[in-house]
Structures are given as structure tokens and as C-alpha cells.
Write a protein that holds these residues in place. Structure first.
Motif, mmCIF file in Angstrom:
data_model
loop_
_atom_site.group_PDB
_atom_site.id
_atom_site.type_symbol
_atom_site.label_atom_id
_atom_site.label_comp_id
_atom_site.label_asym_id
_atom_site.label_seq_id
_atom_site.Cartn_x
_atom_site.Cartn_y
_atom_site.Cartn_z
ATOM 1 N N ASN A 152 -6.394 18.612 29.625
ATOM 2 C CA ASN A 152 -6.062 20.115 28.999
ATOM 3 C C ASN A 152 -4.824 20.961 29.090
ATOM 4 O O ASN A 152 -4.505 20.868 30.691
ATOM 5 C CB ASN A 152 -6.794 21.062 29.014
ATOM 6 N N THR A 153 -3.945 21.335 28.501
ATOM 7 C CA THR A 153 -2.642 21.721 28.764
ATOM 8 C C THR A 153 -1.961 23.497 28.167
ATOM 9 O O THR A 153 -2.550 23.350 26.649
ATOM 10 C CB THR A 153 -1.526 20.916 27.919
ATOM 11 N N ASP A 154 -1.553 24.325 29.043
ATOM 12 C CA ASP A 154 -1.223 25.288 27.709
ATOM 13 C C ASP A 154 -0.182 25.078 27.208
ATOM 14 O O ASP A 154 0.395 24.428 27.125
ATOM 15 C CB ASP A 154 -1.677 26.411 29.416
ATOM 16 N N ARG A 155 -0.385 26.785 26.348
ATOM 17 C CA ARG A 155 1.061 26.447 25.570
ATOM 18 C C ARG A 155 1.993 26.651 26.462
ATOM 19 O O ARG A 155 3.226 26.124 25.589
ATOM 20 C CB ARG A 155 1.054 27.421 24.406
ATOM 21 N N ALA A 156 2.603 27.232 27.079
ATOM 22 C CA ALA A 156 3.275 27.609 28.722
ATOM 23 C C ALA A 156 3.426 26.203 28.997
ATOM 24 O O ALA A 156 5.262 26.186 28.660
ATOM 25 C CB ALA A 156 3.843 28.540 29.359
ATOM 26 N N SER A 157 2.982 25.666 28.782
ATOM 27 C CA SER A 157 3.555 24.199 29.918
ATOM 28 C C SER A 157 4.072 23.225 28.112
ATOM 29 O O SER A 157 5.096 22.354 28.534
ATOM 30 C CB SER A 157 2.056 23.379 29.764
ATOM 31 N N LEU A 158 3.465 23.477 27.492
ATOM 32 C CA LEU A 158 4.062 22.791 26.245
ATOM 33 C C LEU A 158 5.544 23.550 25.348
ATOM 34 O O LEU A 158 6.433 21.721 25.290
ATOM 35 C CB LEU A 158 3.062 22.480 25.194
ATOM 36 N N ALA A 159 5.478 24.555 25.632
ATOM 37 C CA ALA A 159 6.380 24.894 25.365
ATOM 38 C C ALA A 159 7.782 25.025 26.495
ATOM 39 O O ALA A 159 8.943 24.028 26.193
ATOM 40 C CB ALA A 159 6.588 26.582 25.425
ATOM 41 N N ARG A 181 9.317 20.947 25.445
ATOM 42 C CA ARG A 181 9.625 20.511 24.368
ATOM 43 C C ARG A 181 10.995 20.896 24.794
ATOM 44 O O ARG A 181 12.128 20.502 24.231
ATOM 45 C CB ARG A 181 9.366 21.899 23.464
#
Length: 92
Positions: A2-9, A12
Motif C-alpha cells: 500500500n502506498t499513499d498518493r503523496a508517496s506516488l506524487a 513521480r
């Protein structure tokens, strides 16, 4: 995983920063190579000072003697290792 949106952003953003920096470095390297290739023909076109043959032979004699010495040392070490290998007790 599980990764949160902040980590993905963040991942990127880091990826695009890395991509931008690598492109900039490649362009700088290409510019340096181009500048060096333009300077090379001028250097290569300069005449080489004529040296007497004896001086040229003397310049090559020292590295050739060093090479022969190193080859002799290599052969001696290979023979020593081979002799040690023959005398080793095998436990296979």
C-alpha cells in the motif's frame, strides 16, 4: 504493498527531476564532445618533430625491457602456482 498518493506524487516528481537533469547532462557532454572534435583536427595537423631513430629506439627500449621483466615474473608465478596445485592434497 500500500502506498499513499503523496508517496506516488513524490516519486513521480523525483523521476521527472532525474529525467530533466540527465537530459541536461547529456546535452552538456555532447557539446563538450563536439567542441573537442572540432579542436582535434587542428592538433592532428601539426607536424611531428622529427626525432633521430636512436632516440626513438631508446624511448621504446625501456618499456620493452619492463614488459619482458613483467612477463618473466608472470611466468614464474604461474609455474609456482602450478607446482603448488600439483602438491596440494585433494579432498574431493
Amino acid at each position: 504493498m500500500n502506498t499513499d498518493r503523496a508517496s506516488l506524487a513524490f516519486a513521480r516528481v523525483c523521476f521527472f527531476v532525474m529525467l530533466f537533469l540527465s537530459t541536461a547532462c547529456n546535452r552538456m557532454d555532447a557539446g563538450r564532445l563536439e567542441a573537442a572534435s572540432l579542436a582535434t583536427p587542428a592538433v592532428a595537423a601539426q607536424p611531428v618533430a622529427a626525432q633521430p631513430i636512436a632516440a626513438q629506439l631508446e624511448r621504446t627500449r625501456v618499456p620493452e625491457e619492463r614488459l619482458a621483466d613483467l612477463e618473466a615474473q608472470l611466468r614464474a608465478e604461474a609455474a609456482r602456482i602450478q607446482m603448488w596445485d600439483r602438491n596440494a592434497i585433494r579432498y574431493d
